[in-house]
Design a protein around this motif. Sequence first.
Motif, PDB file in Angstrom:
ATOM      1  N   LEU A   1     -20.599 -57.684   2.047  1.00 16.23           N
ATOM      2  CA  LEU A   1     -20.826 -56.694   3.096  1.00 16.23           C
ATOM      3  C   LEU A   1     -22.110 -56.920   3.874  1.00 16.23           C
ATOM      4  CD1 LEU A   1     -19.742 -53.436   1.214  1.00 16.23           C
ATOM      5  CD2 LEU A   1     -18.414 -54.770   2.851  1.00 16.23           C
TER       6      LEU A   1
ATOM      7  N   ALA B   1     -19.122 -50.733   6.574  1.00 10.35           N
ATOM      8  CA  ALA B   1     -19.283 -51.393   5.287  1.00 10.35           C
ATOM      9  C   ALA B   1     -18.701 -50.549   4.152  1.00 10.35           C
ATOM     10  CB  ALA B   1     -20.762 -51.673   5.033  1.00 10.35           C
TER      11      ALA B   1
ATOM     12  N   ARG C   1     -14.940 -50.787   4.200  1.00  8.71           N
ATOM     13  CA  ARG C   1     -14.508 -52.085   3.675  1.00  8.71           C
ATOM     14  C   ARG C   1     -14.642 -52.110   2.157  1.00  8.71           C
ATOM     15  NH1 ARG C   1     -14.207 -57.527   5.453  1.00  8.71           N
ATOM     16  NH2 ARG C   1     -13.052 -58.569   3.786  1.00  8.71           N
ATOM     17  N   ALA C   2     -15.704 -51.516   1.638  1.00 11.35           N
ATOM     18  CA  ALA C   2     -15.895 -51.502   0.183  1.00 11.35           C
ATOM     19  C   ALA C   2     -14.816 -50.670  -0.505  1.00 11.35           C
ATOM     20  CB  ALA C   2     -17.279 -50.952  -0.153  1.00 11.35           C
TER      21      ALA C   2
END
Length: 488
Positions: A351, A404, A407-408
């Motif tokens: 990330l 981020a 996405r995590a």
Amino acid sequence: MPTIWLFAIVLVTGLAGFALARGRAVASAGGDTRVMHSRPLYHGLNGLLTAMLPALGLLVAWLILQPVLLDRAVVGAIPPEVLEDGAARSLVMADVRRVADGLDAAIAAGVATPEGLAALTAEDDVRGLLGQAGVALGSDVSPYVLEAARDMRATAATLRVVMWVAVLAVLAIGLGVALKRSHADYRARNFVERGVLVLLVAAASIAVLTTVGIVASMLFETVNFFSQYPASSFFFSTNWDPSFSGRGGGSELGIVPLLWGTLYISFIALLVAVPVGLLAAIYLSEFASKRMRSVAKPVIEVLAGIPTIVYGLFALITVGPLLRDAIASPLGLGNSASSVMTAGLVMGIMLIPFVSSLSDDIINAVPQAMRDGSFGLGATHAETIRQVILPAALPGIVGAVLLAASRAIGETMIVVLGAGAAAKLSLNPFEAMTTVTVKIVSQLTGDTDFASPETLVAFALGLTLFVITLGLNVLALYIVRTYREQYE
């Protein structure tokens, strides 16, 4: 004939309509384009759009509705007691479609003829026949399944003929209308501009409609899941133990341990990515020379292009054993290379470019006048960064962190290889855990029954992730609006 041929005919006819409409309009003006209301190009586009778009829209709509029509056409061959059971109905309809496709494949492969299929009975080796065509069936074919499959093939052939006739008729009518109104006084430009506006609106609506479709599909299946499994057990149970021994199967489908693993791993990943990425962005935008920036920024962005499976292998082979041997085992925290810390660290590395690249662009977008004003008041470079630049860039930085975080939360492969698949509640970061996304994949993998709670739970998990992401967006929007008011 294949449907792609019909697409090709529509496209070729549209191009022909362009040429014919343009030529007809120019001819009606005696070759003098100056007396025409619109340029010849607009008359050509009028012919293209009028001929092609109605036929193309009908073709797309027909292809979307055809599966529904096929299912309705074959239900008469299925016993009523099967249709009354929603789970059994979905399984039988899947078998009917599979057998119908297999019969088509058998004819295409030359292992059967249409006459032979018409005389085929359930007592014959239908599974062996379809196996010769490369279609595998898990069990023998029931008589009503075979009959429904034959009805589906016949109905599909009829609908295909009707589709060709209807689309070609609309195509011909559209071309005729386009040619009829192609003359020098026709306001072709106005029509084309309105048509292009409609296309732009349709393109802009795709994202909205796609989101609505995704949410609706998850919502309907989630409602079906909660009709079979209690919502209180799903949201508040701390046990995750699905069983595929049968419908209902004594499964325990509590989401709490999955949410805990998702948030725990995401928190560690953001704890790594946000400080490192933000500090890297500050250095690149405020301190690095042009030469250093031209080298460092592309190198950091290379991390974003690495496939997540490679990160997962890195976590499995390198980071996991290193953390186990250097920290976990000596401190007595665990003996497994798969852990929350392993997945969190590797995911955080992945990330970093999301945070650093976006934050770097956002910081560079802060007006130079704000920097000059701060320096003019006697502030140091560090004070300017801390008290002027970062607060001014805060909305964009929050957006980068949100990207981020999303996405995590949605990452799967790194968790599978780095954190394991154990659904548990624990504060020890060196124990194996799992996330919601991993369990969605596992519940939808293999020969699944899409009417059982053990499979439908995947949609409930997906809808829960959607709600969490939506909550993050709302929180970020609140933060952005609150702090942006100080700099308006």
